[in-house]
Write an enzyme that holds these catalytic residues in place. Structure first.
Site, PDB file in Angstrom:
ATOM      1  N   ARG A 103      39.860  17.421  -1.442  1.00  0.00           N
ATOM      2  CA  ARG A 103      39.198  17.621  -0.138  1.00  0.00           C
ATOM      3  C   ARG A 103      38.186  18.739  -0.320  1.00  0.00           C
ATOM      4  O   ARG A 103      38.538  19.852  -0.694  1.00  0.00           O
ATOM      5  CB  ARG A 103      40.223  18.007   0.927  1.00  0.00           C
ATOM      6  CG  ARG A 103      39.568  18.612   2.172  1.00  0.00           C
ATOM      7  CD  ARG A 103      40.498  18.743   3.334  1.00  0.00           C
ATOM      8  NE  ARG A 103      40.870  17.438   3.862  1.00  0.00           N
ATOM      9  CZ  ARG A 103      41.446  17.251   5.049  1.00  0.00           C
ATOM     10  NH1 ARG A 103      41.710  18.277   5.830  1.00  0.00           N
ATOM     11  NH2 ARG A 103      41.749  16.051   5.460  1.00  0.00           N
ATOM     12  N   HIS A 130      35.814  10.091   5.213  1.00  0.00           N
ATOM     13  CA  HIS A 130      37.261  10.346   5.197  1.00  0.00           C
ATOM     14  C   HIS A 130      37.981   8.998   5.053  1.00  0.00           C
ATOM     15  O   HIS A 130      38.607   8.509   5.984  1.00  0.00           O
ATOM     16  CB  HIS A 130      37.660  11.057   6.498  1.00  0.00           C
ATOM     17  CG  HIS A 130      38.998  11.728   6.445  1.00  0.00           C
ATOM     18  ND1 HIS A 130      39.828  11.687   5.340  1.00  0.00           N
ATOM     19  CD2 HIS A 130      39.668  12.465   7.386  1.00  0.00           C
ATOM     20  CE1 HIS A 130      40.936  12.367   5.601  1.00  0.00           C
ATOM     21  NE2 HIS A 130      40.860  12.843   6.830  1.00  0.00           N
ATOM     22  N   GLN A 133      41.861   8.537   5.898  1.00  0.00           N
ATOM     23  CA  GLN A 133      42.165   8.527   7.326  1.00  0.00           C
ATOM     24  C   GLN A 133      41.877   7.154   7.919  1.00  0.00           C
ATOM     25  O   GLN A 133      42.665   6.626   8.713  1.00  0.00           O
ATOM     26  CB  GLN A 133      41.328   9.596   8.044  1.00  0.00           C
ATOM     27  CG  GLN A 133      41.531   9.626   9.550  1.00  0.00           C
ATOM     28  CD  GLN A 133      42.925  10.066   9.955  1.00  0.00           C
ATOM     29  OE1 GLN A 133      43.416  11.087   9.482  1.00  0.00           O
ATOM     30  NE2 GLN A 133      43.587   9.312  10.824  1.00  0.00           N
ATOM     31  N   ASP A 220      36.726  12.484  17.639  1.00  0.00           N
ATOM     32  CA  ASP A 220      37.010  13.536  16.660  1.00  0.00           C
ATOM     33  C   ASP A 220      36.329  14.813  17.155  1.00  0.00           C
ATOM     34  O   ASP A 220      35.472  14.762  18.051  1.00  0.00           O
ATOM     35  CB  ASP A 220      36.479  13.099  15.275  1.00  0.00           C
ATOM     36  CG  ASP A 220      36.765  14.102  14.175  1.00  0.00           C
ATOM     37  OD1 ASP A 220      37.688  14.932  14.322  1.00  0.00           O
ATOM     38  OD2 ASP A 220      36.053  14.064  13.141  1.00  0.00           O
ATOM     39  N   CYS A 260      42.019  11.395  14.743  1.00  0.00           N
ATOM     40  CA  CYS A 260      42.502  11.775  13.402  1.00  0.00           C
ATOM     41  C   CYS A 260      43.283  13.079  13.426  1.00  0.00           C
ATOM     42  O   CYS A 260      44.097  13.317  12.551  1.00  0.00           O
ATOM     43  CB  CYS A 260      41.332  11.854  12.431  1.00  0.00           C
ATOM     44  SG  CYS A 260      40.032  12.982  12.973  1.00  0.00           S
ATOM     45  N   ARG A 288      49.647   8.180   8.070  1.00  0.00           N
ATOM     46  CA  ARG A 288      48.987   8.801   6.916  1.00  0.00           C
ATOM     47  C   ARG A 288      49.909   8.726   5.699  1.00  0.00           C
ATOM     48  O   ARG A 288      49.479   8.433   4.594  1.00  0.00           O
ATOM     49  CB  ARG A 288      48.635  10.274   7.193  1.00  0.00           C
ATOM     50  CG  ARG A 288      47.492  10.516   8.161  1.00  0.00           C
ATOM     51  CD  ARG A 288      46.161   9.949   7.691  1.00  0.00           C
ATOM     52  NE  ARG A 288      45.703  10.486   6.416  1.00  0.00           N
ATOM     53  CZ  ARG A 288      45.034  11.624   6.258  1.00  0.00           C
ATOM     54  NH1 ARG A 288      44.702  12.348   7.298  1.00  0.00           N
ATOM     55  NH2 ARG A 288      44.637  12.030   5.057  1.00  0.00           N
TER      56      ARG A 288
HETATM   57  N1  NVA Z   1      35.533  15.746  11.234  1.00  0.00           N
HETATM   58  C1  NVA Z   1      36.702  16.546  10.977  1.00  0.00           C
HETATM   59  C2  NVA Z   1      37.837  15.675  10.530  1.00  0.00           C
HETATM   60  C3  NVA Z   1      39.138  16.405  10.301  1.00  0.00           C
HETATM   61  C4  NVA Z   1      40.230  15.512   9.824  1.00  0.00           C
HETATM   62  C5  NVA Z   1      36.374  17.594   9.928  1.00  0.00           C
HETATM   63  O1  NVA Z   1      35.701  17.263   8.961  1.00  0.00           O
HETATM   64  O2  NVA Z   1      36.770  18.737  10.101  1.00  0.00           O
HETATM   65  N1   CP Z   2      43.331  13.999   9.898  1.00  0.00           N
HETATM   66  C1   CP Z   2      43.397  14.852   8.857  1.00  0.00           C
HETATM   67  O1   CP Z   2      42.839  14.633   7.794  1.00  0.00           O
HETATM   68  O2   CP Z   2      44.186  15.946   9.089  1.00  0.00           O
HETATM   69  P1   CP Z   2      44.246  17.243   8.186  1.00  0.00           P
HETATM   70  O3   CP Z   2      42.906  17.908   8.275  1.00  0.00           O
HETATM   71  O4   CP Z   2      45.342  18.066   8.810  1.00  0.00           O
HETATM   72  O5   CP Z   2      44.570  16.849   6.778  1.00  0.00           O
END
Ligand code: NVA
Ligand code: CP
Length: 301
Positions: A103, A130, A133, A220, A260, A288
């Site tokens: 990530r 993502h 997800q 989101d 998410c 997940r």
């Molecule tokens: N758009 C959000 C998704 C988190 C799972 C981010 O990138 O922070």
């Molecule tokens: N939805 C998701 O990816 O959650 P986290 O950021 O907690 O991993």
């Protein structure tokens, strides 16, 4: 050739369905106490340069359930955080591990790990997409609705990583996809072009128009990880791009709501709508685990 999950476009509809079918099976086996040690003796390295609750825990528990182990590797502690190139990190980690989940910010970093390493690389979120997800979201939609073809999925909010992956996943599965977002914050232009050419897609700043007759509503956060400094400005830009009672009234009466997570109540979703759909949203969070395990088995077994 090593197989990776770098972005959802890399998977055909058939491959997505195979992952969803396996995820359903692994969920059933987990619920019934049937062991599934498909990755006995294997190790997954999990590199995080951003925060995570669901991704970290689902991959870590998932590896344990599959008979393997997972190593949490914080970007702050790795030499990559001090400038060691991704191409060297990839070649070193390939000597120890059987797979990498990462990530991070730049999609290019994930692509580089895949290019230089010799083990599967899984994208656990970048600024661009993502995919893990959205595989989970598709699993959850099928669980509730039973099918995909012709369903209308509507995303309301920032045209961010989630929007990009939802567009691809939705169109691949034969859903109609609509995105309601400000003109200044639309999803990736190339993905929108692809979606329009390959299915029923629209992107508009007119929320009621997008949401009409929706079967699945998705939203989101307005400020993603890495955009914390813009949060105040984004609150102004996205004001109104919210799933609330009024928006729900324009959707089908049996529309489901997905998020998410983490969620910001009062921003992209109201507390009442969130709680009214909490069962779906937390089933989605649970999934997940099952969906990530399916990806791990497909790539690493
Ligand atoms: N758009 C959000 C998704 C988190 C799972 C981010 O990138 O922070
Ligand atoms: N939805 C998701 O990816 O959650 P986290 O950021 O907690 O991993």
């Amino acid at each position: 050739m090593t197989r990776h999950l770098l972005k959802l476009q890399d998977l055909s509809a058939e491959e997505i369905l195979e992952i969803l079918n396996l995820a359903d099976q692994l969920k059933y086996e987990k619920k019934h106490g049937i062991a599934h040690p498909h990755l006995q003796g294997k190790s997954l390295g999990m590199i995080f340069t951003k925060s995570s609750t669901r991704t970290r825990v689902s991959f870590e528990v998932g590896m344990y359930d599959l008979g393997g182990q997972a190593l949490f590797l914080s970007g702050r502690d790795l030499q990559i955080g001090r400038g060691e190139p991704a191409e060297d990190t990839a070649r070193v980690l390939s000597r120890y591990l059987d797979g990498i989940m990462i990530r991070t910010y730049a999609q290019e970093e994930v692509e580089q790990l895949a290019r230089y390493g010799s083990i599967p690389v899984i994208n656990g979120l970048t600024d661009y997409c993502h995919p893990c997800q959205v595989l989970t979201d598709l699993m959850t939609i099928r669980e509730y609705k039973g099918y995909f073809k012709g369903l209308k999925m509507v995303y309301v909010g920032d045209g961010n990583n989630m929007a990009n992956s939802l567009i691809v996943g939705g169109i691949r599965m034969g859903m109609q996809v609509a995105v309601a977002c400000p003109k200044s914050h639309q999803p990736d232009a190339a993905l929108m072009k692809w979606a329009a050419e390959n299915g029923t897609f629209c992107c508009t700043d007119n929320i009621p128009e997008a949401v009409a007759d929706a079967d699945v509503l998705y939203t989101d956060v307005w400020a993603s990880m890495g955009q914390e400094a813009e949060a105040e400005e984004r609150r102004k830009i996205f004001k109104g791009y919210q799933i609330n009672r009024e928006v729900m009234a324009a959707a089908k009466p049996d529309a489901m709501v997905l998020h998410c997570l983490p969620a910001h109540r009062g921003e992209e979703i109201t507390a009442d709508v969130f709680e009214a759909h909490a069962t779906e949203i937390f089933d989605e969070a649970e999934n997940r685990l099952h969906a990530q395990k399916a990806v791990l088995v497909k790539l690493m077994a």
